[in-house]
Motif scaffolding. Structure first.
Motif, short mmCIF file in Angstrom:
data_model
loop_
_atom_site.label_atom_id
_atom_site.label_comp_id
_atom_site.label_asym_id
_atom_site.label_seq_id
_atom_site.Cartn_x
_atom_site.Cartn_y
_atom_site.Cartn_z
N UNK A 8 85.19 74.92 14.62
CA UNK A 8 84.36 74.04 13.87
C UNK A 8 84.03 72.72 14.78
N UNK A 9 82.80 72.62 14.94
CA UNK A 9 82.48 70.99 15.60
C UNK A 9 82.67 69.93 14.58
N UNK A 10 83.18 68.82 14.92
CA UNK A 10 83.26 67.81 14.06
C UNK A 10 82.51 66.60 14.53
N UNK A 11 81.59 66.16 13.55
CA UNK A 11 80.63 64.91 14.00
C UNK A 11 81.09 63.87 13.24
N UNK A 12 81.53 62.84 13.98
CA UNK A 12 82.00 61.35 13.35
C UNK A 12 80.61 60.71 13.26
N UNK A 49 78.98 75.88 14.32
CA UNK A 49 79.55 76.90 15.40
C UNK A 49 79.10 78.04 15.52
N UNK A 50 79.21 78.57 16.59
CA UNK A 50 78.64 80.12 16.48
C UNK A 50 79.68 81.07 15.92
N UNK A 51 79.24 82.25 15.86
CA UNK A 51 79.93 83.19 15.13
C UNK A 51 79.56 83.28 13.75
N UNK A 52 80.06 84.14 12.94
CA UNK A 52 79.32 84.42 11.48
C UNK A 52 79.63 83.56 10.52
N UNK A 71 78.32 78.68 6.49
CA UNK A 71 77.04 79.45 6.86
C UNK A 71 76.03 78.30 6.81
N UNK A 72 76.25 77.07 7.64
CA UNK A 72 75.27 76.14 7.79
C UNK A 72 74.01 76.52 8.76
N UNK A 73 72.69 76.30 8.53
CA UNK A 73 71.76 76.18 9.59
C UNK A 73 70.49 75.81 9.09
N UNK A 74 69.60 75.61 9.88
CA UNK A 74 68.39 75.04 9.29
C UNK A 74 67.34 75.74 9.31
N UNK A 75 66.49 75.76 8.24
CA UNK A 75 65.72 76.65 7.91
C UNK A 75 64.11 75.86 7.78
N UNK A 76 63.21 76.05 8.78
CA UNK A 76 61.76 75.06 8.74
C UNK A 76 62.08 73.61 8.57
N UNK A 211 83.54 72.35 21.00
CA UNK A 211 83.21 71.24 21.56
C UNK A 211 81.69 71.03 21.61
N UNK A 212 80.79 71.66 20.75
CA UNK A 212 79.25 71.34 20.66
C UNK A 212 78.94 69.86 20.84
#
Length: 254
Positions: A8-12, A49-52, A71-76, A211-212
């Protein structure tokens, strides 16, 4: 050790980070969570993160609030997620999603940050908390505190339940083992603070921060802990034969 996949990437983010909705794939399955995701301070350039599992954590210290997604992603241009959770009052939280208890991006409702080895800890040379662990085929139908639920698949009574706690033998002389630096850090944390089974995975695995957000990968960089090697090679030296299981209180998922 999962770092750039299945972690998991962590965005502060700051207090004034603009907010936007993150839409649940099935809002009707959990209307309360759908409402909790209506105003999320997702930073520009966020990347799950990459992966499923495509997991991601957002931490806002100013409001003491954390959001995590599965399973988070951007769609349009619209952010979507299959599930996750929002945790208020993080600094006083007991260490798992308890309002309601079934939220969270892990199978146990133990948050993704719980037991995650941060890059800052890698740089500091010590880990001052328990470690999260994934195991294949955890016990089906029952779990142990601090887990709040389970996705276990193994019916055998000797299978490890999610939430199970382990430690390294307190009498083990870790410094005498000649371990690689990261392996030594993990071993000392396991001895001092323990290990908690947080999730089901394809193999036995610890979790290192993705590390993203950094723009570079300190885990595999020259001179990093996995420079010219695989994480599994470094962790073959972990003293698994000195691991001790701690007594746990079991709960049924039925």
């Amino acid at each position: 050790m999962n770092t750039d996949k299945w972690s998991v990437p962590v965005y502060t983010v700051p207090a004034d980070q603009p907010r936007m909705p993150v839409t649940l794939d099935d809002p009707g399955s959990d209307p309360q969570l759908a409402d909790a995701f209506e105003q999320v301070p997702v930073p520009a350039g966020a990347r799950p993160a990459d992966g499923t599992d495509h997991q991601l954590v957002i931490w806002q210290p100013a409001t003491d609030t954390m959001w995590e997604f599965w399973i988070m992603r951007q769609d349009a241009g619209v952010w979507k997620a299959r599930y996750g959770g929002r945790m208020s009052n993080v600094s006083t939280n007991p260490g798992y999603f308890d309002d309601p208890p079934r939220w969270g991006a892990t199978a146990t409702s133990i948050p993704l940050l719980g037991g995650l080895v941060r890059v800052s800890e890698l740089n500091a040379g010590h880990i001052d908390h328990a470690l999260a662990l994934a195991v294949p085929e955890p016990r089906q139908g029952s779990y142990s505190w601090p887990a709040q639920r389970t996705d276990g698949t193994a019916p055998q009574p000797q299978a490890i339940p999610e939430g199970a706690r382990f430690r390294l033998d307190p009498n083990l002389n870790i410094d005498a083992l000649g371990l690689p630096p990261l392996t030594r850090m993990l071993a000392l944390a396991a001895q001092r603070y323990g290990i908690v089974v947080r999730d089901r995975g394809g193999c036995v695995a610890f979790y290192g921060e993705d590390p993203n957000p950094l723009g570079y990968n300190p885990w595999t960089a020259p001179g990093g802990p996995f420079d010219h090697t695989m994480p599994s090679a470094a962790l073959t030296k972990f003293p698994w034969n000195s691991l001790q299981a701690l007594q746990t209180d079991m709960h049924s998922s039925t």
